[in-house]
Design an enzyme around this catalytic site. Structure first.
Site, PDB file in Angstrom:
ATOM      1  N   GLU A 263       0.828  -1.210   0.000  1.00 38.21           N
ATOM      2  CA  GLU A 263       0.000   0.000   0.000  1.00 38.21           C
ATOM      3  C   GLU A 263       0.858   1.254   0.000  1.00 38.21           C
ATOM      4  O   GLU A 263       1.911   1.305   0.649  1.00 38.21           O
ATOM      5  CB  GLU A 263      -0.889   0.020   1.240  1.00 38.21           C
TER       6      GLU A 263
ATOM      7  N   HIS B  74      -1.339  -6.551  11.457  1.00 41.31           N
ATOM      8  CA  HIS B  74      -2.306  -7.567  11.026  1.00 41.31           C
ATOM      9  C   HIS B  74      -2.096  -8.901  11.739  1.00 41.31           C
ATOM     10  O   HIS B  74      -1.790  -9.907  11.087  1.00 41.31           O
ATOM     11  CB  HIS B  74      -2.201  -7.806   9.520  1.00 41.31           C
TER      12      HIS B  74
ATOM     13  N   ASN C 133      -5.010  -6.597   3.409  1.00 42.02           N
ATOM     14  CA  ASN C 133      -5.472  -6.158   4.731  1.00 42.02           C
ATOM     15  C   ASN C 133      -6.668  -7.026   5.139  1.00 42.02           C
ATOM     16  O   ASN C 133      -7.546  -7.296   4.320  1.00 42.02           O
ATOM     17  CB  ASN C 133      -5.905  -4.700   4.671  1.00 42.02           C
TER      18      ASN C 133
HETATM   19  P1  FAE Z   1     -10.274  -6.569  17.038  1.00 38.30           P
HETATM   20  O1  FAE Z   1     -10.807  -5.622  16.037  1.00 38.30           O
HETATM   21  O2  FAE Z   1      -8.863  -6.439  17.468  1.00 38.30           O
HETATM   22  O3  FAE Z   1     -11.233  -6.481  18.320  1.00 38.30           O
HETATM   23  C1  FAE Z   1     -10.991  -7.206  19.495  1.00 38.30           C
HETATM   24  C2  FAE Z   1     -11.622  -6.447  20.658  1.00 38.30           C
HETATM   25  O4  FAE Z   1     -11.596  -7.288  21.818  1.00 38.30           O
HETATM   26  C3  FAE Z   1     -10.868  -5.168  21.030  1.00 38.30           C
HETATM   27  O5  FAE Z   1     -11.773  -4.107  21.117  1.00 38.30           O
HETATM   28  C4  FAE Z   1     -10.238  -5.492  22.394  1.00 38.30           C
HETATM   29  O6  FAE Z   1     -10.148  -4.371  23.249  1.00 38.30           O
HETATM   30  C5  FAE Z   1     -11.209  -6.523  22.954  1.00 38.30           C
HETATM   31  N1  FAE Z   1     -10.590  -7.454  23.917  1.00 38.30           N
HETATM   32  C6  FAE Z   1      -9.414  -8.078  23.810  1.00 38.30           C
HETATM   33  N2  FAE Z   1      -9.199  -8.905  24.887  1.00 38.30           N
HETATM   34  C7  FAE Z   1     -10.294  -8.736  25.700  1.00 38.30           C
HETATM   35  C8  FAE Z   1     -10.655  -9.282  26.965  1.00 38.30           C
HETATM   36  N3  FAE Z   1      -9.861 -10.173  27.603  1.00 38.30           N
HETATM   37  N4  FAE Z   1     -11.816  -8.892  27.513  1.00 38.30           N
HETATM   38  C9  FAE Z   1     -12.630  -8.004  26.876  1.00 38.30           C
HETATM   39  N5  FAE Z   1     -12.324  -7.456  25.676  1.00 38.30           N
HETATM   40  C10 FAE Z   1     -11.173  -7.829  25.094  1.00 38.30           C
HETATM   41  O7  FAE Z   1     -10.469  -8.080  16.576  1.00 38.30           O
HETATM   42  N6  FAE Z   1      -6.977  -4.065   8.640  1.00 38.30           N
HETATM   43  C11 FAE Z   1      -7.516  -3.830   7.418  1.00 38.30           C
HETATM   44  O8  FAE Z   1      -8.195  -4.700   6.852  1.00 38.30           O
HETATM   45  N7  FAE Z   1      -7.326  -2.605   6.803  1.00 38.30           N
HETATM   46  C12 FAE Z   1      -6.563  -1.620   7.364  1.00 38.30           C
HETATM   47  O9  FAE Z   1      -6.434  -0.526   6.791  1.00 38.30           O
HETATM   48  C13 FAE Z   1      -5.963  -1.874   8.634  1.00 38.30           C
HETATM   49  N8  FAE Z   1      -5.166  -0.940   9.222  1.00 38.30           N
HETATM   50  C14 FAE Z   1      -4.748  -1.142  10.506  1.00 38.30           C
HETATM   51  C15 FAE Z   1      -4.064  -0.120  11.167  1.00 38.30           C
HETATM   52  C16 FAE Z   1      -3.745  -0.250  12.519  1.00 38.30           C
HETATM   53  C17 FAE Z   1      -3.021   0.857  13.228  1.00 38.30           C
HETATM   54  C18 FAE Z   1      -4.112  -1.443  13.213  1.00 38.30           C
HETATM   55  C19 FAE Z   1      -3.813  -1.614  14.676  1.00 38.30           C
HETATM   56  C20 FAE Z   1      -4.759  -2.470  12.558  1.00 38.30           C
HETATM   57  C21 FAE Z   1      -5.081  -2.342  11.205  1.00 38.30           C
HETATM   58  N9  FAE Z   1      -5.780  -3.335  10.533  1.00 38.30           N
HETATM   59  C22 FAE Z   1      -6.249  -3.110   9.270  1.00 38.30           C
HETATM   60  C23 FAE Z   1      -6.065  -4.629  11.170  1.00 38.30           C
HETATM   61  C24 FAE Z   1      -7.524  -4.773  11.621  1.00 38.30           C
HETATM   62  O10 FAE Z   1      -7.930  -3.643  12.341  1.00 38.30           O
HETATM   63  C25 FAE Z   1      -7.642  -6.046  12.476  1.00 38.30           C
HETATM   64  O11 FAE Z   1      -7.261  -7.139  11.650  1.00 38.30           O
HETATM   65  C26 FAE Z   1      -9.025  -6.261  13.001  1.00 38.30           C
HETATM   66  O12 FAE Z   1      -9.429  -5.199  13.826  1.00 38.30           O
HETATM   67  C27 FAE Z   1      -9.118  -7.557  13.796  1.00 38.30           C
HETATM   68  O13 FAE Z   1     -10.483  -7.802  14.053  1.00 38.30           O
HETATM   69  P2  FAE Z   1     -10.918  -8.785  15.201  1.00 38.30           P
HETATM   70  O14 FAE Z   1     -12.401  -8.902  15.177  1.00 38.30           O
HETATM   71  O15 FAE Z   1     -10.131 -10.023  15.149  1.00 38.30           O
END
Ligand code: FAE
Length: 548
Positions: free
Chosen positions: A403, A488, A526
């Site tokens: 990207e 990721h 992504n």
């Molecule tokens: P996630 O979105 O991480 O959600 C998990 C939630 O569970 C979070 O809110 C935590 O606070 C919560 N949690 C964790 N442990 C506990 C616990 N013990 N008790 C209660 N709550 C808890 O999971 N991906 C893209 O496709 N495009 C992008 O442009 C992109 N850019 C990114 C930029 C950054 C800076 C970051 C950090 C990530 C990026 N990603 C991107 C990755 C994407 O956000 C990530 O793959 C997803 O958010 C993961 O989704 P999940 O549902 O697995």
């Protein structure tokens, strides 16, 4: 158009924050409301008074949000537990999220100093700033040889990510997830995810002249001169809003350097899509600042959770217990893996299989930056939302999808930055560490060699053709490739290894994984569209088979 359900849910998410509630659900009067302000969130019983509930979803990221919405639509009441806070209420400066260049406690999850991906500029320690410890929106989890960025709050990673919403090449999806029917994914679940997430794209004609994408046009031209093809990257940032930002018609967000510490406007984070819809059903209650610490099974098969409730400053208010008939883990690759590895290795869920905690990868992530020639300025105004990528994934030796990312310093810097996604077959795993009661990621720096070499092959070629070089002053230690962090995280409880084909965890009934932990370490683009689409597929089957 905004549906009535989404309107009600979004209003409840707003009013819960305004009322200072740590539980969010729709008030019974909401259905009669005629204006946003009339839809008051309903204070809920504290968690420790709930006793037993039918279903708990841990985490409010992509997997958790899809699962909660579809369960609620089917008539199932859902309690969601989220360790972060709700991000809908402006602070005293009138902003929900802090400014990127003058961060405060809202920026990061209990850190004394920001830990941004860029360490230095011109080798100077000018990027990271001291901040008060607070339940901020971005976490950097530092393991021995890899740091992982994750979002914290209602919406998980959607609050901090770059909004790039990319569907992978079908051939690579089929290679990585051969047991998932690709016809169904590409015919039904990817389209459903894209629609529900609000995926859109910048207008190509506008892009060609927009000052804020000069950086991308320069990077495209230099790539093309070395024979590389570029493609537009879809996004969940509202392209029309960005056009209005550039025309000075609305407050700026993507054009005001906002992204990793949250966007104050423009981005369709999950609290504006799936979670608003979920709360709008009236059947979903989200409890915030609740960290699940322990999962055990009771004699009747129910799951008993031990949950720490903190305030925004990290003080433990109380620890409560709550039980449920069915438990869905959506705590992200790190969070879900840690909860299950801890449960297995401390003996609270001893029948969990050895595959729990295995198969972790970083999607081949690596960042790098080049210095352009002086006649190739990249622009002092840069949109934080990438709109284009170099697609060399069909390269048989070194497939790379890179990207074109901004470096929005606010002044001309001549830098082209890239987030490269590479094909790296290396995998790590999580071990339980009894001294800290955490799961430690076992991943060594040399496991990045394939990734760095693949990115290097692409950017060496561009540099050679351009007569340019890498910027080695940005990532610390004179490094050209940032191989010590990733965005990721994928895997840890991989589909058809730690779980069955629809996310049921092996060894137990009524225990499910719904998130990025299911994806086997790499997906080539992504990942959040794939996480969303897979969660859509799995919950449809779980509803049909286990809730009938
Ligand atoms: P996630 O979105 O991480 O959600 C998990 C939630 O569970 C979070 O809110 C935590 O606070 C919560 N949690 C964790 N442990 C506990 C616990 N013990 N008790 C209660 N709550 C808890 O999971 N991906 C893209 O496709 N495009 C992008 O442009 C992109 N850019 C990114 C930029 C950054 C800076 C970051 C950090 C990530 C990026 N990603 C991107 C990755 C994407 O956000 C990530 O793959 C997803 O958010 C993961 O989704 P999940 O549902 O697995």
């Amino acid at each position: 158009m905004l549906s009535r359900r989404r309107f009600l849910g979004a209003a409840a998410l707003q009013s819960a924050a305004a009322l200072g509630l740590s539980s969010i659900s729709l008030s019974s009067q909401a259905s009669a409301a005629r204006s946003f302000n009339e839809v008051l969130a309903r204070p809920q019983k504290p968690l420790d008074q709930l006793g037993r509930v039918p279903v708990i979803v841990i985490g409010t990221g992509y997997g958790g949000a899809v699962t909660a919405l579809r369960l609620a639509e089917a008539g199932v009441p859902v309690v969601m537990l989220e360790m972060g806070r709700l991000w809908t209420q402006p602070a005293s400066d009138g902003k929900v999220f802090c400014k990127t260049l003058s961060p405060d406690g809202r920026a990061m999850w209990f850190k004394d100093k920001t830990e941004a991906p860029l360490k230095t500029f011109l080798g100077l320690d000018v990027i990271n700033k001291k901040i008060p410890r607070y339940a901020g929106v971005l976490d950097r989890v530092n393991y021995d040889e890899m740091s992982v960025y994750v979002g914290r709050g209602v919406g998980g990673g959607s609050l901090v990510n770059g909004a790039m919403a990319v569907t992978p090449a079908r051939s690579y999806f089929e290679q990585m997830m051969p047991s998932v029917n690709a016809d169904e994914m590409y015919g039904t679940y990817y389209p459903r995810a894209n629609t529900q997430l609000g995926v859109n794209q910048v207008d190509p004609a506008w892009f060609e002249t927009a000052a804020c994408y000069r950086y991308a046009r320069v990077a495209r031209a230099t790539a093309a001169q070395s024979g590389f093809k570029t493609v537009f990257v879809p996004s969940v940032y509202d392209a029309k809003y960005m056009e209005a930002e550039l025309a000075n018609k609305v407050p700026r967000s993507a054009l005001a350097q906002e992204v990793i510490y949250g966007n104050n406007a423009g981005k369709l984070s999950l609290d504006k899509t799936y979670l608003a819809d979920a709360v709008g059903t009236g059947r979903v209650t989200i409890y915030t600042l609740q960290e699940v610490r322990r999962i055990e099974q009771q004699a009747n098969g129910d799951y008993l959770l031990t949950v720490n409730h903190i305030d925004e400053f990290g003080t433990l208010l109380y620890t409560s217990q709550i039980s449920c008939g069915k438990l869905f883990l959506g705590a992200g690759s790190l969070g879900t893996s840690e909860l299950l590895v801890r449960a297995r290795d401390t003996g609270t869920l001893p029948k969990l299989p050895s595959q729990v905690g295995q198969g972790w990868g970083h999607n081949g992530n690596v960042m790098t930056a080049r210095a352009n020639q002086l006649w190739n300025p990249t622009g002092s105004l840069q949109s934080t939302m990438p709109a284009m990528g170099i697609n060399d994934w069909s390269n048989p030796v070194n497939p790379v999808f890179a990207e074109l990312t901004p470096l929005p310093t606010g002044f001309e810097n001549w830098i082209s930055m890239y987030l490269a996604i590479t094909r790296n077959p290396e995998r790590g795993h999580f071990d339980y560490d009894a001294t800290t009661d955490t799961a430690r990621l076992r991943w060594t720096r040399d496991q990045n060699t394939i990734t760095v070499n693949a990115a290097k092959s692409m950017f060496d070629k561009i540099n050679k053709q351009q007569g340019t070089g890498y910027r080695t002053d940005l990532f610390g230690g004179g490094k050209a490739f940032a191989d010590d962090f990733c965005y990721h995280p994928l895997g840890g409880c991989v589909l058809d290894a730690a779980t069955d084909n629809i996310g049921r965890v092996k060894g137990y009934q009524n225990l499910y994984v719904t998130d990025s932990a299911l994806i086997p370490g790499s997906i080539g683009v992504n990942p959040f569209v794939t996480i969303t689409a897979l969660a859509e597929r799995n919950i449809e089957r779980v509803l049909a088979q286990d809730f009938a």
